[in-house]
Write a protein that holds these residues in place. Sequence first.
Motif, PDB file in Angstrom:
ATOM      1  N   VAL A  62    -111.607 -81.690  14.003  1.00  0.00           N
ATOM      2  CA  VAL A  62    -112.964 -81.187  14.195  1.00  0.00           C
ATOM      3  C   VAL A  62    -113.580 -80.760  12.866  1.00  0.00           C
ATOM      4  N   ASP A  63    -114.802 -81.230  12.621  1.00  0.00           N
ATOM      5  CA  ASP A  63    -115.617 -80.827  11.478  1.00  0.00           C
ATOM      6  C   ASP A  63    -116.595 -79.766  11.973  1.00  0.00           C
ATOM      7  N   PHE A  64    -116.400 -78.518  11.521  1.00  0.00           N
ATOM      8  CA  PHE A  64    -117.339 -77.433  11.816  1.00  0.00           C
ATOM      9  C   PHE A  64    -118.361 -77.451  10.689  1.00  0.00           C
ATOM     10  N   TRP A  65    -119.647 -77.635  11.033  1.00  0.00           N
ATOM     11  CA  TRP A  65    -120.697 -77.859  10.046  1.00  0.00           C
ATOM     12  C   TRP A  65    -121.993 -77.198  10.496  1.00  0.00           C
ATOM     13  N   ALA A  66    -123.026 -77.278   9.654  1.00  0.00           N
ATOM     14  CA  ALA A  66    -124.370 -76.810  10.012  1.00  0.00           C
ATOM     15  C   ALA A  66    -125.396 -77.718   9.326  1.00  0.00           C
ATOM     16  N   PRO A  67    -126.558 -77.901   9.962  1.00  0.00           N
ATOM     17  CA  PRO A  67    -127.564 -78.830   9.429  1.00  0.00           C
ATOM     18  C   PRO A  67    -128.128 -78.435   8.059  1.00  0.00           C
ATOM     19  N   TRP A  68    -128.134 -77.158   7.729  1.00  0.00           N
ATOM     20  CA  TRP A  68    -128.707 -76.691   6.464  1.00  0.00           C
ATOM     21  C   TRP A  68    -127.713 -76.754   5.302  1.00  0.00           C
ATOM     22  N   THR A  97    -122.138 -75.400  13.998  1.00  0.00           N
ATOM     23  CA  THR A  97    -121.885 -73.962  14.145  1.00  0.00           C
ATOM     24  C   THR A  97    -123.166 -73.151  14.333  1.00  0.00           C
ATOM     25  N   ASP A  98    -124.319 -73.720  13.982  1.00  0.00           N
ATOM     26  CA  ASP A  98    -125.578 -73.029  14.272  1.00  0.00           C
ATOM     27  C   ASP A  98    -125.870 -73.074  15.770  1.00  0.00           C
ATOM     28  N   ALA A  99    -125.675 -74.238  16.380  1.00  0.00           N
ATOM     29  CA  ALA A  99    -125.941 -74.411  17.807  1.00  0.00           C
ATOM     30  C   ALA A  99    -124.821 -73.845  18.673  1.00  0.00           C
ATOM     31  N   GLU A 100    -123.602 -73.842  18.151  1.00  0.00           N
ATOM     32  CA  GLU A 100    -122.420 -73.403  18.913  1.00  0.00           C
ATOM     33  C   GLU A 100    -121.753 -72.226  18.212  1.00  0.00           C
ATOM     34  N   GLN A 101    -122.494 -71.127  18.122  1.00  0.00           N
ATOM     35  CA  GLN A 101    -122.004 -69.957  17.376  1.00  0.00           C
ATOM     36  C   GLN A 101    -120.749 -69.352  17.997  1.00  0.00           C
ATOM     37  N   THR A 102    -120.589 -69.476  19.305  1.00  0.00           N
ATOM     38  CA  THR A 102    -119.391 -68.921  19.946  1.00  0.00           C
ATOM     39  C   THR A 102    -118.140 -69.656  19.472  1.00  0.00           C
ATOM     40  N   LEU A 103    -118.227 -70.967  19.273  1.00  0.00           N
ATOM     41  CA  LEU A 103    -117.075 -71.725  18.779  1.00  0.00           C
ATOM     42  C   LEU A 103    -116.780 -71.370  17.321  1.00  0.00           C
ATOM     43  N   GLY A 104    -117.826 -71.220  16.530  1.00  0.00           N
ATOM     44  CA  GLY A 104    -117.634 -70.815  15.139  1.00  0.00           C
ATOM     45  C   GLY A 104    -116.942 -69.462  15.045  1.00  0.00           C
ATOM     46  N   LYS A 106    -115.099 -68.018  17.517  1.00  0.00           N
ATOM     47  CA  LYS A 106    -113.765 -68.110  18.120  1.00  0.00           C
ATOM     48  C   LYS A 106    -112.727 -68.619  17.126  1.00  0.00           C
ATOM     49  N   TYR A 107    -113.123 -69.575  16.277  1.00  0.00           N
ATOM     50  CA  TYR A 107    -112.190 -70.155  15.313  1.00  0.00           C
ATOM     51  C   TYR A 107    -112.362 -69.571  13.913  1.00  0.00           C
ATOM     52  N   SER A 108    -113.047 -68.442  13.821  1.00  0.00           N
ATOM     53  CA  SER A 108    -113.197 -67.699  12.553  1.00  0.00           C
ATOM     54  C   SER A 108    -113.649 -68.599  11.404  1.00  0.00           C
ATOM     55  N   ILE A 109    -114.699 -69.368  11.654  1.00  0.00           N
ATOM     56  CA  ILE A 109    -115.240 -70.244  10.614  1.00  0.00           C
ATOM     57  C   ILE A 109    -116.019 -69.365   9.638  1.00  0.00           C
ATOM     58  N   ARG A 110    -115.528 -69.292   8.399  1.00  0.00           N
ATOM     59  CA  ARG A 110    -116.132 -68.439   7.374  1.00  0.00           C
ATOM     60  C   ARG A 110    -116.921 -69.234   6.351  1.00  0.00           C
ATOM     61  N   SER A 111    -116.552 -70.494   6.167  1.00  0.00           N
ATOM     62  CA  SER A 111    -117.291 -71.359   5.247  1.00  0.00           C
ATOM     63  C   SER A 111    -117.357 -72.743   5.879  1.00  0.00           C
ATOM     64  N   ILE A 112    -118.398 -73.464   5.521  1.00  0.00           N
ATOM     65  CA  ILE A 112    -118.550 -74.806   6.071  1.00  0.00           C
ATOM     66  C   ILE A 112    -118.790 -75.775   4.930  1.00  0.00           C
ATOM     67  N   PRO A 113    -118.391 -77.015   5.066  1.00  0.00           N
ATOM     68  CA  PRO A 113    -117.663 -77.549   6.209  1.00  0.00           C
ATOM     69  C   PRO A 113    -116.216 -77.054   6.243  1.00  0.00           C
ATOM     70  N   ALA A 125    -103.670 -77.244  11.352  1.00  0.00           N
ATOM     71  CA  ALA A 125    -104.031 -77.110   9.944  1.00  0.00           C
ATOM     72  C   ALA A 125    -105.535 -76.899   9.823  1.00  0.00           C
ATOM     73  N   ARG A 126    -105.926 -76.337   8.684  1.00  0.00           N
ATOM     74  CA  ARG A 126    -107.337 -76.034   8.419  1.00  0.00           C
ATOM     75  C   ARG A 126    -107.619 -76.289   6.953  1.00  0.00           C
ATOM     76  N   GLN A 127    -108.794 -76.845   6.679  1.00  0.00           N
ATOM     77  CA  GLN A 127    -109.191 -77.131   5.301  1.00  0.00           C
ATOM     78  C   GLN A 127    -110.689 -76.879   5.168  1.00  0.00           C
TER      79      GLN A 127
END
Length: 143
Positions: A62-68, A97-104, A106-113, A125-127
């Motif tokens: 999964v790629d956690f990302w944002a349009p901006w 992650t902008d549209a799905e903030q709960t998933l961001g 839940k998985y402690s997304i601190r930086s994108i991508p 794994a996470r990168q």
Amino acid sequence: MSDSLHLVCPKCQAVNRVPTARLDQQPNCGQCHQPLFTGHPVELTAATFARHLERNDIPLLVDFWAPWCGPCKTMAPAFVQAASMLEPRFRLAKVNTDAEQTLGAKYSIRSIPTLILFRGGRELARQAGAMTVQDIARWARSH
């Protein structure tokens, strides 16, 4: 690997049982008859994420990302290319992650991508940071 695998359809979300021997033969969904692999990442929402995470017998990348996000935009074509290289051994997906903030959250997304590789419902794994298509494929296969 077992004799058959469960794969979630990227179109209708039906869970399909596919013989392992047929995995490389472009299998179609038994319900909507669309291809189970399209060579493109699947856009996931909070409503569809859990099904793909829990019901796919292949790893979910999964790629956690944002349009901006500039680096996200830079990496997007490489992630699409990686999908065509890694399928059908992996399911590639994107979460905005902008549209799905709960998933961001839940998985402690601190930086994108941020790429997270899941298998059997668990994070393997996470990168963080943009990667080339070769780096994405190498990183995914190494786990």
